[in-house]
Design a protein around this motif. Structure first.
Motif, PDB file in Angstrom:
ATOM      1  N   TRP A 127       0.837  -1.184   0.000  1.00 27.58           N
ATOM      2  CA  TRP A 127       0.000   0.000   0.000  1.00 27.58           C
ATOM      3  C   TRP A 127       0.880   1.245   0.000  1.00 27.58           C
ATOM      4  CZ3 TRP A 127      -5.342  -0.450   0.089  1.00 27.58           C
ATOM      5  CH2 TRP A 127      -5.827  -1.750   0.294  1.00 27.58           C
ATOM      6  N   HIS A 149      -7.081   3.242  -4.705  1.00 29.83           N
ATOM      7  CA  HIS A 149      -7.959   2.400  -3.890  1.00 29.83           C
ATOM      8  C   HIS A 149      -9.082   3.212  -3.253  1.00 29.83           C
ATOM      9  CE1 HIS A 149      -9.220  -0.308  -0.599  1.00 29.83           C
ATOM     10  NE2 HIS A 149      -8.899  -1.257  -1.460  1.00 29.83           N
ATOM     11  N   HIS A 150      -8.739   4.282  -2.519  1.00 27.34           N
ATOM     12  CA  HIS A 150      -9.778   5.087  -1.888  1.00 27.34           C
ATOM     13  C   HIS A 150      -9.213   6.430  -1.401  1.00 27.34           C
ATOM     14  CE1 HIS A 150      -7.994   3.138   1.685  1.00 27.34           C
ATOM     15  NE2 HIS A 150      -8.361   4.225   2.329  1.00 27.34           N
ATOM     16  N   ASN A 169      -3.367   4.179  -2.363  1.00 26.80           N
ATOM     17  CA  ASN A 169      -3.152   3.364  -3.552  1.00 26.80           C
ATOM     18  C   ASN A 169      -2.609   2.009  -3.136  1.00 26.80           C
ATOM     19  OD1 ASN A 169      -3.798   5.520  -5.385  1.00 26.80           O
ATOM     20  ND2 ASN A 169      -1.842   6.426  -4.846  1.00 26.80           N
ATOM     21  N   VAL A 170      -2.686   1.046  -4.033  1.00 27.30           N
ATOM     22  CA  VAL A 170      -2.221  -0.302  -3.717  1.00 27.30           C
ATOM     23  C   VAL A 170      -1.645  -0.952  -4.979  1.00 27.30           C
ATOM     24  CG1 VAL A 170      -4.465  -1.431  -4.138  1.00 27.30           C
ATOM     25  CG2 VAL A 170      -2.835  -2.448  -2.505  1.00 27.30           C
TER      26      VAL A 170
END
Length: 189
Positions: A127, A149-150, A169-170
């Motif tokens: 991550w 991701h969010h 992010n991932v």
């Protein structure tokens, strides 16, 4: 253990890095955007080396030419990140001294740490995040291939006693393997 790229050495932090750390960490352009206040003294930088930069996968980012610390990069393992509680997931964190911005050094260092995380540490996912407005960190993550991701609207930033918008992010192992397969032969890490 040291890790190497074309231009860099990633090595454990040492007590005698305090003066170099202070040189770059006292600059408000460096820490504030990442969520920490500028260092006020070499002694404070020494405390950070002893108490913050002591993680198992925390490295001083050094140019091969002189091996002086110019930044920091880390894989924050289980128990040291709030992005995942899994043992096979971790968080990539980094910062670089202002005089070295814009040279592709952080992307180069991060590629090697991603390789280390996926190949050597057998991570399933890594991550990474940045605060709203940190366009340089956002760009590094995009160049590396991280996927959005969010976003969280009210992320506490305890060292600055404020809240910010945080983007997360991932990258999973399969994405990383795909990126490696797509890189041109002979391209440096």
């Amino acid at each position: 253990m040291n890790l190497y790229t074309e231009r860099l050495i990633l090595r454990p932090w040492r007590e005698d890095d305090a003066a170099n750390l202070y040189e770059y960490a006292k600059d408000p352009k460096v820490g504030l955007i990442a969520g920490w206040p500028p260092h006020q003294s070499i002694e404070e930088s020494g405390e950070v080396i002893r108490n913050v930069f002591n993680g198992k996968e925390c490295y001083a980012l050094c140019l091969k030419t002189d091996e002086q610390a110019i930044g920091c990069i880390e894989l924050k393992l289980q128990g040291h990140t709030d992005m995942s509680d899994r043992a096979d997931e971790c968080e990539l964190g980094y910062w670089l001294g202002h005089p070295f911005w814009g040279r592709g050094l952080m992307s180069e260092a991060a590629r090697e740490l991603l390789r280390h995380g996926f190949e050597d540490l057998k991570m399933r996912a890594i991550w990474c995040g940045y605060y709203e407005g940190n366009e340089r960190s956002k760009r590094v993550q995009e160049k590396l291939g991280f996927q959005y991701h969010h976003t969280c609207e009210q992320v506490p930033v305890p060292l600055l006693q404020e809240e910010r918008i945080g983007h997360t992010n991932v990258m999973d192992r399969k994405q990383w393997q795909h990126i490696q397969a797509m890189r041109p032969q002979g391209e440096c890490k």
